[in-house]
Design an enzyme around this catalytic site. Sequence first.
Site, PDB file in Angstrom:
ATOM      1  CE1 TYR A 161    -122.434  16.802  75.417  1.00  0.00           C
ATOM      2  CE2 TYR A 161    -124.650  16.173  74.628  1.00  0.00           C
ATOM      3  CZ  TYR A 161    -123.322  15.791  74.521  1.00  0.00           C
ATOM      4  OH  TYR A 161    -122.843  15.235  73.616  1.00  0.00           O
ATOM      5  CE  LYS A 165    -120.730  17.580  72.490  1.00  0.00           C
ATOM      6  NZ  LYS A 165    -119.286  17.553  71.970  1.00  0.00           N
TER       7      LYS A 165
END
Length: 266
Positions: A161, A165
Amino acid sequence: MSNEAMNSFAGKWALVTGASSGLGLEFAGLLAAQKVNLVLAARRQEPMEKLASDLRSKYGVDVLVEAINLAAPSAASRLKSSLDARSVTIDILVNNAGFGLHGDFLDTPIEQTANMIQLNTTTLTELTYLFGRDMYKRRSGHILLVASLLAFQAVPSYAAYAATKAYVLAFGEALHEELRPHGVVVTSLCPGHTATGFDAAAGATTSAMLRLLTMKPRPVAESGVRALSQGKAMVIPGLTNNMAAFSNRLTPRSTQRATMKRIMDA
């Protein structure tokens, strides 16, 4: 929002992805308050229809609902084709759709991780390309990419994750420079921990330290829309979050990793 920002956005069309919950709701409400017409896109139609009805009656704007699984391959091109067929020109793209997965990388089914990467990076990139290309031709447009404070360092238990980002932030900052001479603003929003239901969706419990650092979604969304209207490349909402990002410039990456592990496991 300033009157200048309201005047610059009023009467335009915005596409808000991930519009059925969390920050997406806030972005939609803030833009509608500035008299921006909206396209709401997410999987769940019912909450978007309710939001659309509320925004139409409260602000007198046009609101279209596009129920679509943006994590599916080619979803971006299907959404673009649908809006082209309706002759809807998107002036403001809010690339907000995304989700996280908490836990050790090898304990997480790779299909879930691949699904997350598709939504957080591939679909975001495709939407930016498809709508950004039109903005480039018109020499006018605004694109807001929702990254994360986790984009600034490696994060054990959020390995994939945080990496998605980091991609969004680097992508957004590069596009800011590429497209600025052509009248298109690209802004990356890097929220810290926000009360949006992210943790429940990610399968994570919130540590005591994270609870202290949690921001409400409205000021986070306000920060993003304001920075977009001001033409900024990047914004980090909240003083504590800004201090955390700045501290990364001064600490070794090994220290960053150890610190994030303690925060996430606390």
